[in-house]
Design a protein around this motif. Structure first.
Motif, mmCIF file in Angstrom:
data_model
loop_
_atom_site.group_PDB
_atom_site.id
_atom_site.type_symbol
_atom_site.label_atom_id
_atom_site.label_comp_id
_atom_site.label_asym_id
_atom_site.label_seq_id
_atom_site.Cartn_x
_atom_site.Cartn_y
_atom_site.Cartn_z
ATOM 1 N N ALA A 1 0.859 -1.189 0.000
ATOM 2 C CA ALA A 1 0.000 0.000 0.000
ATOM 3 C C ALA A 1 0.890 1.231 0.000
ATOM 4 O O ALA A 1 1.166 1.830 1.024
ATOM 5 C CB ALA A 1 -0.918 -0.023 1.220
ATOM 6 N N CYS B 1 -2.708 -5.523 -10.821
ATOM 7 C CA CYS B 1 -3.134 -6.917 -10.713
ATOM 8 C C CYS B 1 -1.933 -7.802 -10.433
ATOM 9 O O CYS B 1 -0.776 -7.432 -10.707
ATOM 10 C CB CYS B 1 -3.807 -7.381 -12.019
ATOM 11 S SG CYS B 1 -5.389 -6.574 -12.343
ATOM 12 N N GLN C 1 -8.013 1.678 0.096
ATOM 13 C CA GLN C 1 -7.623 0.792 -1.002
ATOM 14 C C GLN C 1 -8.472 -0.463 -0.967
ATOM 15 O O GLN C 1 -8.690 -1.049 0.088
ATOM 16 C CB GLN C 1 -6.138 0.439 -0.887
ATOM 17 C CG GLN C 1 -5.647 -0.518 -1.961
ATOM 18 C CD GLN C 1 -4.156 -0.751 -1.858
ATOM 19 O OE1 GLN C 1 -3.368 0.002 -2.393
ATOM 20 N NE2 GLN C 1 -3.772 -1.790 -1.144
ATOM 21 N N GLU D 1 -9.126 -4.365 -2.354
ATOM 22 C CA GLU D 1 -8.523 -5.556 -2.957
ATOM 23 C C GLU D 1 -9.624 -6.560 -3.290
ATOM 24 O O GLU D 1 -10.477 -6.864 -2.450
ATOM 25 C CB GLU D 1 -7.519 -6.191 -1.996
ATOM 26 C CG GLU D 1 -6.920 -7.490 -2.541
ATOM 27 C CD GLU D 1 -6.057 -8.204 -1.528
ATOM 28 O OE1 GLU D 1 -5.590 -9.322 -1.840
ATOM 29 O OE2 GLU D 1 -5.864 -7.655 -0.422
ATOM 30 N N SER E 1 -5.416 -11.547 -7.867
ATOM 31 C CA SER E 1 -5.999 -10.433 -7.119
ATOM 32 C C SER E 1 -5.841 -9.141 -7.896
ATOM 33 O O SER E 1 -4.945 -9.002 -8.751
ATOM 34 C CB SER E 1 -5.328 -10.294 -5.751
ATOM 35 O OG SER E 1 -5.528 -11.451 -4.969
ATOM 36 N N TRP F 1 -5.995 -4.717 -7.209
ATOM 37 C CA TRP F 1 -6.019 -3.641 -6.213
ATOM 38 C C TRP F 1 -6.405 -2.326 -6.882
ATOM 39 O O TRP F 1 -5.837 -1.959 -7.924
ATOM 40 C CB TRP F 1 -4.638 -3.468 -5.573
ATOM 41 C CG TRP F 1 -4.214 -4.640 -4.747
ATOM 42 C CD1 TRP F 1 -4.398 -4.843 -3.423
ATOM 43 C CD2 TRP F 1 -3.478 -5.786 -5.214
ATOM 44 N NE1 TRP F 1 -3.859 -6.029 -3.022
ATOM 45 C CE2 TRP F 1 -3.285 -6.629 -4.098
ATOM 46 C CE3 TRP F 1 -3.002 -6.187 -6.468
ATOM 47 C CZ2 TRP F 1 -2.604 -7.838 -4.196
ATOM 48 C CZ3 TRP F 1 -2.322 -7.380 -6.552
ATOM 49 C CH2 TRP F 1 -2.133 -8.194 -5.433
ATOM 50 N N HIS G 1 -6.512 1.700 -6.204
ATOM 51 C CA HIS G 1 -5.946 2.738 -5.347
ATOM 52 C C HIS G 1 -6.406 4.110 -5.864
ATOM 53 O O HIS G 1 -5.993 4.511 -6.948
ATOM 54 C CB HIS G 1 -4.420 2.650 -5.363
ATOM 55 C CG HIS G 1 -3.757 3.593 -4.405
ATOM 56 N ND1 HIS G 1 -3.437 3.236 -3.118
ATOM 57 C CD2 HIS G 1 -3.345 4.885 -4.551
ATOM 58 C CE1 HIS G 1 -2.857 4.256 -2.511
ATOM 59 N NE2 HIS G 1 -2.793 5.256 -3.373
ATOM 60 N N CYS G 2 -7.211 4.848 -5.153
ATOM 61 C CA CYS G 2 -7.914 4.444 -3.965
ATOM 62 C C CYS G 2 -9.064 5.436 -3.814
ATOM 63 O O CYS G 2 -9.132 6.445 -4.509
ATOM 64 C CB CYS G 2 -7.036 4.439 -2.736
ATOM 65 S SG CYS G 2 -6.215 6.023 -2.402
#
Length: 722
Positions: free
Chosen positions: A32, A43, A95, A97, A167, A169, A171-172
């Protein structure tokens, strides 16, 4: 040619899935970071993703059937992270996930709902293009909402149905301190239920916020405690920033404000207000800014001492029911302990199974206790007694008791009695604290309990707590003294009768009595305190033999063995100080009678260093309690003329005594008994008195020699060596 059930094809798929799972575990997840660009997406390896639209409109719609393998989000996790455009210019954001999995073809079966359909292998064989999915993130905060569309792509070779493939992510999403975000996620079109989660944003107490967000950077507090005032100073105050400081007591019913300060950076409070619950709140002069609270005195021993000095314990008696209340300016972790005190200046022994946790403010009732003058209530906190009050006024007009019994029942229903001593229940036959044979009085005490001559202190409640009875032994003691006087008079009458019958021996008896009187004259008016270590019963019998012999010479002897009742009532330390003060004020002598146990205890005290734990001794031994006072006298050279040291030569060698005690005369008994008696007589003894003391040392020495042989025969090796 390999169909759906081909072993080779499924082995190949399992190998690909295992390898891809290990790859995901070995890949480092994106940290993060504080410098990631806003509205960015990343990703894990194998997936590719990009933001299609950062702020649009979206609606979940209805669930549709997947005709082929599709990517869908299966789990969601959110985390608060600081987002920084510069080193000291950060804001707070959240954030998100998402874990993604492959959902295989589906079909709807009547009566069974939606289930995975056949033909996954055929579809995968016909179409080798990547799997594409549009993932939507909808965030809702008060009073706005926002929707982000993300395109995710997975090579079809890595697609395994109903398994996590990686996964993603985002942001944000911007957030405010102490705010709340509600995020939902689904695909367009939607193939599964909507993922939904609410995230609470931390306040300035979050360490990352204090370090990176400017609004959470408050000054440091420097506290200086003086004899009359406590000075609080704000340090590292940002330039051009003003702060407000609120002083308050954090109490059970809510904070109690003391004062509020603005503007200056130094504040002063009276030392009387320094308590463990004294807290401060600091915040800048900005509307709706979060406040930082500090309670810096929760572990301050001076603050706790001041709190207990202001606290009060009150014992109440209302309509025959015992209760108590405690008032204190702060909440305190403490327990209420009912106890039993024999004498006004003596220790108070806890009553079993009657403790209560202290809560403020409230009235605590002891419903099972009956009012009695010996009852007290203690407040225990921090491992020690902080407050105590006894029930004096308002108690029943009864005579204070000197014995507390507890009556219980065995499984057969028979009554069992035991004596309460030092918080435990001791069998009557083993109770010696009162100095009388309580075991011999067991039958009389049972009759007193049954006939109501003993007063009920607490009622039976359950199988653990019995019934408490307060009994008095005065009538038994008076009866024993009466029998002793009658026996003494009868013995004197018999002696006189024998003397009259044997007139020829009358002169010899008178001569012996005259010698006893003259020899006792050298020790009459003299006083001695004998201190010894009660190593075992054999050694105590030896000490008793010596003390009885000195008493026959009319020396006033104080010894622990003869003062057990007083020692148990007021404690060994108080008993020793009272006896030592009286002996020294009257010009007497303190005799240290050494044994192996006494040498061991003195050696532990002499080898003790600052910071170490104190030696663990018997808390009910006068010798152990006296070391705090005796050893400083020897170390300071003040022992001469006040102390004598003695030991029994067949049990201990003078060379085994610590070097410190060689500064005063050391006597080995019984060989040096004549000089020992002369030292007790002092310089005022005349020639005839000294001669008579030397004669009497012969029969005293014989008595001691017999007692030493008995000790050597009865005690094991190491206590009384041959």
């Amino acid at each position: 040619m390999a169909g759906r059930g081909s072993p080779w094809r499924w082995q190949e798929q399992e190998m690909q899935a295992v390898g891809f799972g290990l790859l995901l575990l070995l890949l480092p997840l994106p940290r993060a970071g504080l410098r990631a660009p806003p509205d960015s997406v990343s990703c894990s390896q194998g997936l590719s993703c990009r933001v299609l639209e950062a702020d649009g409109l979206c609606s979940p719609g209805v669930v549709v059937l997947a005709s082929g393998p599709v990517l869908v989000p299966t789990q969601m996790r959110m985390e608060s992270v600081p987002h920084c455009t510069a080193a000291s210019d950060c804001s707070l954001c959240v954030q998100v996930e998402l874990q993604l999995a492959v959902l295989g073809p589906q079909e709807e079966v009547a009566g069974e709902g939606i289930r995975d359909g056949p033909g996954m292998d055929a579809l995968q064989h016909r179409d080798n293009g990547p799997l594409l999915s549009s993932v939507l993130l909808l965030v809702q905060t008060y009073p706005s909402s926002r929707c982000v569309a993300i395109r995710v792509q997975l090579p079809r070779a890595l697609a395994q149905p109903n398994r996590t493939v990686g996964s993603m992510w985002f942001h944000c999403f911007e957030a405010v301190l102490r705010g709340e975000l509600h995020v939902t996620s689904y695909t367009s079109p939607r193939y599964r239920a909507v993922l939904s989660q609410t995230h609470r944003v931390p306040d300035c107490s979050w360490p990352a916020a204090r370090a990176a967000i400017r609004l959470c950077q408050v000054p440091r507090l420097q506290i200086s405690v003086g004899p009359e005032h406590v000075v609080v100073q704000l340090q590292d105050v940002p330039t051009g920033q003003n702060f407000t400081v609120w002083f308050y007591w954090n109490q059970t019913r809510g904070p109690k404000g003391l004062r509020t300060e603005r503007g200056p950076q130094n504040y002063s409070l009276p030392s009387a207000q320094l308590l463990p619950c004294l807290c401060l709140q600091v915040w800048p002069d900005i509307p709706d800014h979060p406040r930082i609270s500090r309670c810096p005195f929760t572990q301050d021993p001076v603050a706790w001492s001041r709190l207990w000095a202001q606290a009060q314990l009150k014992v109440h008696l209302t309509e025959g029911r015992l209760s108590c209340s405690v008032s204190a300016p702060c909440p305190v972790p403490a327990v209420l302990v009912p106890c039993w005190r024999l004498k006004r200046a003596g220790p108070c022994h806890e009553l079993p199974h009657l403790r209560q946790a202290l809560t403020l403010p409230s009235l605590h009732e002891f419903g099972t206790l009956q009012p009695h003058p010996n009852l007290c209530v203690q407040v225990w906190s921090g491992g020690r007694v902080q407050l105590m009050q006894c029930l004096q006024e308002g108690a029943k007009r009864v005579q204070p008791a000197n014995l507390l019994l507890m009556e219980t029942r065995d499984p057969q229903g028979n009554s069992l009695l035991c004596a309460m001593e030092r918080g435990t229940c001791v069998p009557l036959a083993s109770s010696t604290c009162l100095g009388v044979g309580v075991g011999a009085l067991e039958q009389q005490l049972r009759q007193d309990v049954q006939s109501g001559h003993c007063l009920e202190v607490w009622r039976a409640e359950g199988s653990v707590v019995g019934t408490g009875w307060a009994c008095s032994l005065e009538k038994y003691l008076r009866a024993r003294w009466a029998l002793a006087w009658m026996g003494g008079l009868l013995s004197a009458f018999c002696i006189l009768l024998l003397l009259l019958l044997k007139k020829e021996n009358l002169k010899g008896w008178l001569k012996i009595l005259k010698e006893d009187y003259s020899s006792g004259g050298a020790l009459r008016g003299r006083r001695a305190l004998i201190l010894y270590s009660p190593d075992h019963a054999g050694f105590e019998r030896l000490v008793s033999t010596l003390a009885c012999a000195l008493t026959r010479l009319q020396l006033a002897v104080s010894v622990e063995l003869w003062s057990r009742a007083e020692l148990c009532a007021i404690g060994p330390m108080q008993w020793f100080h009272a006896q030592r003060l009286r002996v020294l004020q009257e010009g007497g002598t303190v005799v240290l009678l050494f044994s192996r146990g006494a040498v061991a205890r003195c050696t532990e005290w002499l080898l003790w260093k600052q910071g170490q734990m104190l030696p663990r001794d018997d808390p009910y031994s006068a010798f152990s309690a006296s070391l705090n006072c005796i050893l400083p006298d020897f170390l300071a050279g003040k022992a001469g003329g006040r102390y004598l040291v003695a030991c029994f030569e067949d049990l201990l060698r003078p060379a085994d005594l610590p070097e410190l005690f060689h500064s005063v005369p050391i006597f080995t008994l019984p060989s040096q008994l004549p000089t020992f008696l002369l030292a007790l007589a002092g310089t005022a003894a005349g020639r005839e008195q000294k001669s008579s003391l030397k004669k009497h040392s012969l029969w005293i020495g014989d008595s001691l020699q017999r007692a030493i042989r008995e000790c050597q025969l009865q005690e094991p090796a190491g206590h009384c060596p041959a």
